[in-house]
Design an enzyme around this catalytic site. Sequence first.
Site, PDB file in Angstrom:
ATOM      1  N   ASP A 164      15.154   2.129   5.614  1.00 33.11           N
ATOM      2  CA  ASP A 164      14.449   2.147   3.676  1.00 33.11           C
ATOM      3  C   ASP A 164      14.356   3.571   3.297  1.00 33.11           C
ATOM      4  OD1 ASP A 164      13.947  -0.744   4.825  1.00 33.11           O
ATOM      5  OD2 ASP A 164      12.534  -0.180   5.268  1.00 33.11           O
ATOM      6  N   ASP A 191      10.893   5.707   0.886  1.00 32.89           N
ATOM      7  CA  ASP A 191       9.820   4.900   2.161  1.00 32.89           C
ATOM      8  C   ASP A 191       8.775   5.318   2.101  1.00 32.89           C
ATOM      9  OD1 ASP A 191       8.530   2.025   2.054  1.00 32.89           O
ATOM     10  OD2 ASP A 191      10.122   2.089   4.317  1.00 32.89           O
ATOM     11  N   ASP A 237       6.750   5.939   9.761  1.00 32.04           N
ATOM     12  CA  ASP A 237       6.463   4.580  10.104  1.00 32.04           C
ATOM     13  C   ASP A 237       6.400   4.564  11.432  1.00 32.04           C
ATOM     14  OD1 ASP A 237       6.021   4.110   7.745  1.00 32.04           O
ATOM     15  OD2 ASP A 237       7.728   2.726   7.232  1.00 32.04           O
ATOM     16  N   ARG A 290      -2.091   4.864   2.415  1.00 34.97           N
ATOM     17  CA  ARG A 290      -1.975   4.803   3.718  1.00 34.97           C
ATOM     18  C   ARG A 290      -1.664   6.666   4.630  1.00 34.97           C
ATOM     19  NH1 ARG A 290       3.568   0.699   4.477  1.00 34.97           N
ATOM     20  NH2 ARG A 290       2.012  -0.695   2.737  1.00 34.97           N
TER      21      ARG A 290
END
EC number: 4.2.2.2
Length: 368
Positions: free
Chosen positions: A167, A191, A195, A247
Amino acid sequence: MASLVVIVSLLLAAFASPLLETAHSYNVTAPRVSLNPIDACWRRNPKWATNRQALAHCAVGYGKAAIGGKNGPIYVVTNPSDNPTRPSPGTLRYAVSQPKPLWITFARDMVIVLKSQLMINSYKTIDGRGAKVEIANGPCLRIRQVKHVIIHGISIHDCKADPNGMDGDGIRVFQSTHVWIDHCFLSRCHDGLIDVIVSSTAVTISNNYFTQHDKVMLLGHDDSYMGDKDMRVTIAFNTFGPGLIERMPRVRRGYAHVANNRYEKWQMYAIGGSANPIIFSEGNYFVAPEKRSSKQVTKRMMAGPDSKRWKWGTSRDVFMNGAFFGPPGVIVRPLYKGGEGFRVAHGSLVPSLTSSAGPLRCYVGRIC
């Protein structure tokens, strides 16, 4: 006399304030700075370059056991080019694709533009100390179904989506264990910056500098994925700098120990989550944005009445400029074992403990 006072005041301000430019140009820290437990483990040794693998003993938290390429030879990257189908010896892709343990270093400063995502094999360390290494303007790093990976001292920015499926994350950790990401600079990716998803666990993210990005860090794949309930991640001594929106991290189902990080004026929220994660915020330094509606540190996403009972705790955090944690819950302290635990300082000490976040400019024969 007045002019002397002004000069002294300016000098004190210069040394007391961490600068964004420092994060971009690699940190050179004054010897008297307070070192956090990770940095105290190795940075005072001027002979760090003669035993690079000693760094593998310095992680704390859930990623403590990550050894990377500690038991393998040093491999020096000499060529910044990239060929995904036939990697040339001397390139970073060639090194990370090898089946044996390797401790990967760099012969000189270089900017590496990857043509496809860099799949990192097990038992690898990417060690940028001694060079200014950037991975930028192309697909970036993927740690997929492997174990024991250390990424230290590199700059990752302006990452692009990969036509073959990634991504556009800076670093994606997928179904992997024993991962440590330390002293990196991350910014402006397509993105997320980092992650950690799909049953990944035993991860420490430390001493990094994050800036100029929307969705910074995701822990947990999606709300319906039960495999992430066993995820354990430590986030410590990082600086979440200017230009970040949300986030830092967002957590799903698992457990996150967020300790001794510095937060500078997020735009939406700092720490969020969904699907009943456990979050312990300990000794952080939160500076709220000017926007009144965004001063709350936390956000519960897609949450019903039960979310008020989620175990989101705060201890010894410092809240500046009107920042506040939100409804505090039960504190669940990390169940560290085997030397994973570390001393968490009061949040008031965080500006000093995080002043060297991001890649360090290290020179052979000198302390970093």
